[in-house]
Design a protein around this motif. Sequence first.
Motif, PDB file in Angstrom:
ATOM      1  N   ALA A  99       0.863  -1.182   0.000  1.00  0.00           N
ATOM      2  CA  ALA A  99       0.000   0.000   0.000  1.00  0.00           C
ATOM      3  C   ALA A  99       0.898   1.229   0.000  1.00  0.00           C
ATOM      4  N   VAL A 103      -6.727   1.380   3.587  1.00  0.00           N
ATOM      5  CA  VAL A 103      -6.528  -0.065   3.493  1.00  0.00           C
ATOM      6  C   VAL A 103      -7.551  -0.766   4.389  1.00  0.00           C
ATOM      7  N   VAL A 155      -0.414  -5.265   4.337  1.00  0.00           N
ATOM      8  CA  VAL A 155       0.187  -4.029   3.836  1.00  0.00           C
ATOM      9  C   VAL A 155       1.691  -4.177   3.644  1.00  0.00           C
ATOM     10  N   VAL A 166      -2.536  -0.226  -3.098  1.00  0.00           N
ATOM     11  CA  VAL A 166      -3.830  -0.903  -2.989  1.00  0.00           C
ATOM     12  C   VAL A 166      -4.576  -0.803  -4.308  1.00  0.00           C
TER      13      VAL A 166
END
Length: 432
Positions: A164, A170, A176, A192
């Motif tokens: 991300a 998120v 992540v 993302v």
Amino acid sequence: MPHDVTMPQLGMAQDAGKIVSWLKAPGDPVTKGDALFEVETDKATMEVEAQASGFLTGVSASEGEDVKVGAVIARISDSADDEGPAPEASSPTAPEDTSDALPEGKSVTMPQLGMAQDSGLLVSWQKAPGDVVKADDVLFEVETDKSTMEVEAGTDGYLAATLAEAGENVPVGQAVAIISADKPDAPVRRSVASGGGAAKAAPAAEPEPAKVQPAAPKPTTTKPAIQSSDGRILASPKLRRLAQEQGLDLSRLVEAGHPQPYHVRDLEVLKALPQRSAQATATAAAAAHHLVAKTSGDALPGFARWAADTHGLADADALIAALAGASLPNIQTVAIERLGTSTTYTTPDGCTLSEVTQTDDAPDLILRDLRGTTIRSAGMGTDIVPIITITQRRKGVKLTLDCAADQLDAQAAIQLLTNFAGRVEQPLRHLL
């Protein structure tokens, strides 16, 4: 419309929880705030509240079952007969990657910092792809509507992939980052938005840590601002801090009709608005207290065991509430908050530990206990009552007091935090 009930993340290092018991049966009516089920992690057993009103349907996880964080385990529907397709008690899966495979390693997921939170804004990366990381290194900073917190890596290794970009929202439970045991040949950086698209290899040169780029100022509209029912300005603690440091008045956003809640991305909008006089902004900046105390030890767990074994006082939260309430005169009620739970206790002046009981009254003080998580720093901002946040240190704890000047004057704020820190180190100063 149906509301999915998911397994919450009650600790930053938690990846699953065990269903201890269902407190509602399929088909039962539920009201938002009702205790729905009990969940057990390696650190605690907690009741999880319903986040919507309706009827409990589609229960797919049984008592005693271990369920991944983020997995859908039931639904709250508009009708008791609205079963629909039964949800599966399994973690949400990322979009299928049809290009480069991700490196192997431990996934770091977006934490759930509150039961009503379904996503978090990744504010900035504190490490770059390929960097060596330690378990207690701060990996990234995340912002929700209620707080801004630093998230630690949780394991030693190398940051093999970031999934991300700074500034992206998120979903809770979504990976992540990936931390690998071996140094990656080609660290991966994705966003993302790219989903299952092609991975982007990180450049060979060490990049600067990602920073949030403020949004361009939005034109002022006549759309009325969304405000809280009690007239408070809804803004993230990070924006409040930045505005205070720069002498900016958040009420100017309200007067301009800019919709709430406000986040860091609204800072440029605020800067573009005419501000009040220097004297007025200085007065506003002085209208809050932020104090920090660090203890050399944390005697609360041992004190709780002693109180339970010796005096039969099994409610550890009631003990903490008593210690906090005794730290300043006129604090009659204390709320103990953890991720997704809140219990309020009466702590009248001069009461003994055994006289502390639960109550539905509004609290005079909120105590947010983040021990057992990997959060080491928390700026929660002011609320309708003073807040003390407890975070873990290598030795002892960190206590952060946030309050408005009209709630406690400077002398009372210092007295409250000093006394409570002393009781954390030596709980027996508060006699039974």
